[in-house]
Design a protein around this motif. Structure first.
Motif, PDB file in Angstrom:
ATOM      1  N   MET A   1      -5.712  -9.628   1.103  1.00  0.00           N
ATOM      2  CA  MET A   1      -5.944 -11.063   1.157  1.00  0.00           C
ATOM      3  C   MET A   1      -7.411 -11.457   1.011  1.00  0.00           C
ATOM      4  SD  MET A   1      -2.971 -12.639   1.668  1.00  0.00           S
ATOM      5  CE  MET A   1      -3.389 -14.168   2.462  1.00  0.00           C
ATOM      6  N   GLN A   2      -8.268 -10.541   0.645  1.00  0.00           N
ATOM      7  CA  GLN A   2      -9.688 -10.855   0.475  1.00  0.00           C
ATOM      8  C   GLN A   2      -9.950 -11.364  -0.936  1.00  0.00           C
ATOM      9  OE1 GLN A   2     -11.924 -10.495   3.092  1.00  0.00           O
ATOM     10  NE2 GLN A   2     -10.129  -9.999   4.312  1.00  0.00           N
ATOM     11  N   ALA A   3      -9.115 -12.245  -1.413  1.00  0.00           N
ATOM     12  CA  ALA A   3      -9.210 -12.763  -2.777  1.00  0.00           C
ATOM     13  C   ALA A   3      -8.731 -14.208  -2.784  1.00  0.00           C
ATOM     14  CB  ALA A   3      -8.352 -11.919  -3.726  1.00  0.00           C
ATOM     15  N   GLU A   4      -8.963 -14.879  -3.875  1.00  0.00           N
ATOM     16  CA  GLU A   4      -8.521 -16.270  -3.982  1.00  0.00           C
ATOM     17  C   GLU A   4      -6.996 -16.359  -3.993  1.00  0.00           C
ATOM     18  OE1 GLU A   4      -9.237 -20.213  -6.775  1.00  0.00           O
ATOM     19  OE2 GLU A   4     -10.317 -18.373  -7.217  1.00  0.00           O
ATOM     20  N   TYR A   5      -6.338 -15.394  -4.661  1.00  0.00           N
ATOM     21  CA  TYR A   5      -4.878 -15.350  -4.723  1.00  0.00           C
ATOM     22  C   TYR A   5      -4.415 -13.945  -4.353  1.00  0.00           C
ATOM     23  CZ  TYR A   5      -5.359 -19.647  -7.401  1.00  0.00           C
ATOM     24  OH  TYR A   5      -5.672 -20.909  -7.799  1.00  0.00           O
ATOM     25  N   ALA A   6      -3.221 -13.857  -3.776  1.00  0.00           N
ATOM     26  CA  ALA A   6      -2.660 -12.552  -3.433  1.00  0.00           C
ATOM     27  C   ALA A   6      -1.161 -12.567  -3.713  1.00  0.00           C
ATOM     28  CB  ALA A   6      -2.907 -12.223  -1.970  1.00  0.00           C
ATOM     29  N   ARG A   7      -0.655 -11.444  -4.203  1.00  0.00           N
ATOM     30  CA  ARG A   7       0.784 -11.257  -4.403  1.00  0.00           C
ATOM     31  C   ARG A   7       1.314 -10.530  -3.170  1.00  0.00           C
ATOM     32  NH1 ARG A   7       4.119  -7.170  -5.831  1.00  0.00           N
ATOM     33  NH2 ARG A   7       2.391  -5.744  -6.182  1.00  0.00           N
ATOM     34  N   ILE A   8       2.319 -11.093  -2.540  1.00  0.00           N
ATOM     35  CA  ILE A   8       2.857 -10.515  -1.313  1.00  0.00           C
ATOM     36  C   ILE A   8       4.282 -10.035  -1.563  1.00  0.00           C
ATOM     37  CG2 ILE A   8       3.282 -10.874   1.140  1.00  0.00           C
ATOM     38  CD1 ILE A   8       0.335 -11.299   0.223  1.00  0.00           C
ATOM     39  N   PRO A   9       4.475  -8.709  -1.632  1.00  0.00           N
ATOM     40  CA  PRO A   9       5.835  -8.185  -1.814  1.00  0.00           C
ATOM     41  C   PRO A   9       6.717  -8.523  -0.612  1.00  0.00           C
ATOM     42  CG  PRO A   9       4.183  -6.486  -2.198  1.00  0.00           C
ATOM     43  CD  PRO A   9       3.479  -7.658  -1.588  1.00  0.00           C
ATOM     44  N   HIS A  10       7.997  -8.673  -0.868  1.00  0.00           N
ATOM     45  CA  HIS A  10       8.979  -8.911   0.202  1.00  0.00           C
ATOM     46  C   HIS A  10       8.594 -10.136   1.036  1.00  0.00           C
ATOM     47  CE1 HIS A  10      10.195  -4.936  -1.000  1.00  0.00           C
ATOM     48  NE2 HIS A  10       9.044  -4.442  -0.600  1.00  0.00           N
TER      49      HIS A  10
ATOM     50  N   ARG B   1      10.377   0.517   1.244  1.00  0.00           N
ATOM     51  CA  ARG B   1      10.033  -0.289   0.067  1.00  0.00           C
ATOM     52  C   ARG B   1       8.735  -1.073   0.270  1.00  0.00           C
ATOM     53  NH1 ARG B   1      15.327  -1.056   1.253  1.00  0.00           N
ATOM     54  NH2 ARG B   1      16.748   0.028  -0.111  1.00  0.00           N
ATOM     55  N   GLY B   2       8.152  -0.985   1.435  1.00  0.00           N
ATOM     56  CA  GLY B   2       6.940  -1.748   1.747  1.00  0.00           C
ATOM     57  C   GLY B   2       6.010  -0.927   2.605  1.00  0.00           C
ATOM     58  N   GLY B   3       5.738  -1.406   3.796  1.00  0.00           N
ATOM     59  CA  GLY B   3       4.847  -0.717   4.723  1.00  0.00           C
ATOM     60  C   GLY B   3       3.410  -1.189   4.573  1.00  0.00           C
ATOM     61  N   TRP B   4       2.496  -0.269   4.691  1.00  0.00           N
ATOM     62  CA  TRP B   4       1.071  -0.591   4.648  1.00  0.00           C
ATOM     63  C   TRP B   4       0.619  -0.724   3.200  1.00  0.00           C
ATOM     64  CZ3 TRP B   4      -1.413  -2.060   8.857  1.00  0.00           C
ATOM     65  CH2 TRP B   4      -0.865  -1.716  10.090  1.00  0.00           C
ATOM     66  N   GLN B   5       0.975  -1.817   2.550  1.00  0.00           N
ATOM     67  CA  GLN B   5       0.626  -2.022   1.148  1.00  0.00           C
ATOM     68  C   GLN B   5      -0.665  -2.818   0.978  1.00  0.00           C
ATOM     69  OE1 GLN B   5       4.325  -3.791  -0.345  1.00  0.00           O
ATOM     70  NE2 GLN B   5       4.614  -1.961  -1.550  1.00  0.00           N
ATOM     71  N   LEU B   6      -0.781  -3.953   1.662  1.00  0.00           N
ATOM     72  CA  LEU B   6      -1.918  -4.842   1.448  1.00  0.00           C
ATOM     73  C   LEU B   6      -3.230  -4.159   1.798  1.00  0.00           C
ATOM     74  CD1 LEU B   6      -0.403  -8.147   2.847  1.00  0.00           C
ATOM     75  CD2 LEU B   6      -0.610  -7.424   0.467  1.00  0.00           C
ATOM     76  N   GLY B   7      -4.134  -4.136   0.831  1.00  0.00           N
ATOM     77  CA  GLY B   7      -5.414  -3.478   1.018  1.00  0.00           C
ATOM     78  C   GLY B   7      -5.338  -1.968   0.915  1.00  0.00           C
ATOM     79  N   ASN B   8      -4.149  -1.443   0.658  1.00  0.00           N
ATOM     80  CA  ASN B   8      -3.955  -0.004   0.563  1.00  0.00           C
ATOM     81  C   ASN B   8      -3.466   0.353  -0.840  1.00  0.00           C
ATOM     82  OD1 ASN B   8      -3.555   2.716   1.142  1.00  0.00           O
ATOM     83  ND2 ASN B   8      -1.625   2.378   2.162  1.00  0.00           N
ATOM     84  N   THR B   9      -2.227   0.025  -1.137  1.00  0.00           N
ATOM     85  CA  THR B   9      -1.689   0.335  -2.463  1.00  0.00           C
ATOM     86  C   THR B   9      -1.717  -0.864  -3.403  1.00  0.00           C
ATOM     87  OG1 THR B   9       0.573  -0.124  -1.741  1.00  0.00           O
ATOM     88  CG2 THR B   9      -0.191   2.165  -1.567  1.00  0.00           C
TER      89      THR B   9
ATOM     90  N   THR C   1       3.994  -5.168   4.820  1.00  0.00           N
ATOM     91  CA  THR C   1       5.093  -5.740   4.046  1.00  0.00           C
ATOM     92  C   THR C   1       6.366  -4.986   4.393  1.00  0.00           C
ATOM     93  OG1 THR C   1       4.661  -4.297   2.160  1.00  0.00           O
ATOM     94  CG2 THR C   1       3.573  -6.436   2.161  1.00  0.00           C
ATOM     95  N   ALA C   2       7.443  -5.706   4.524  1.00  0.00           N
ATOM     96  CA  ALA C   2       8.699  -5.089   4.923  1.00  0.00           C
ATOM     97  C   ALA C   2       9.852  -5.710   4.148  1.00  0.00           C
ATOM     98  CB  ALA C   2       8.922  -5.272   6.421  1.00  0.00           C
ATOM     99  N   CYS C   3      10.751  -4.864   3.657  1.00  0.00           N
ATOM    100  CA  CYS C   3      11.882  -5.357   2.874  1.00  0.00           C
ATOM    101  C   CYS C   3      12.919  -6.046   3.752  1.00  0.00           C
ATOM    102  CB  CYS C   3      12.514  -4.217   2.081  1.00  0.00           C
ATOM    103  SG  CYS C   3      13.455  -3.033   3.082  1.00  0.00           S
TER     104      CYS C   3
END
Length: 127
Positions: free
Chosen positions: A58-67, A46-54, A28-30
Motif C-alpha cells: 500500500m505504499q503507492a498511489e494505487y494498489a491491487r488487493i487480491p481476494h 491462495r493468499g497469505g502474506w502477499q502485500l509488500g511480499n509477493t 490477503t485471504a480467499c
C-alpha cells in the motif's frame, strides 16, 4: 496495511463498490480454503502474506488487493471524518494482525504463563 477508496473492482468483488472508504488487511485471504476456515488467514493457500511480499503493498498511489471480499473492510462513514480514527484503523490492519497471528496465535502461550517481549516497538507492544 492501509486505508483508501475503491476506484475499480473486478467481477469477483461482491461486497464493495466504487467510492467505498476501506481498510486493507496486511494479509490477503480467499476465505474458502481449509486454512481460512480455521481462521489461519496468514496461511491461506491462495493468499497469505502477499502485500509488500509477493505483490506491491500500500505504499503507492494505487494498489491491487487480491481476494478483496475477505481482505478489505468497508469503513463506517464516521471514520472518513476523523483522521485519528482512520489512523487507528491502519494500526488495526497491519501491526495488530501481525502481533496476533505470529505472536499470540502461533506462540502457543499457556494460561497464566510468562512471556518476554523483546523490543518496545509497535509489533512487540501490539500483542
Amino acid at each position: 496495511e492501509g486505508t483508501g477508496h475503491v476506484v475499480a473492482a473486478g467481477t469477483e468483488v461482491k461486497h464493495l463498490k466504487l467510492g467505498d472508504h476501506v481498510v486493507v488487511n496486511c494479509i490477503t485471504a480467499c476465505g474458502h480454503c481449509e486454512q481460512c476456515l480455521h481462521q489461519k488467514h496468514a496461511q491461506c493457500v491462495r493468499g497469505g502474506w502477499q502485500l509488500g511480499n509477493t505483490i506491491h503493498g500500500m505504499q503507492a498511489e494505487y494498489a491491487r488487493i487480491p481476494h478483496a471480499d475477505f481482505s478489505v473492510m468497508k469503513l463506517p462513514e464516521t471514520v472518513s471524518k476523523d483522521k485519528a480514527l482512520e489512523e487507528a484503523c491502519v494500526m488495526a490492519s497491519d501491526v495488530l494482525p501481525t502481533s496476533f497471528e505470529i505472536g499470540l496465535r502461533a506462540g502457543h502461550f499457556r494460561t497464566n504463563g510468562s512471556i518476554a517481549v523483546a523490543g518496545g516497538g509497535a509489533l512487540g507492544l501490539g500483542g
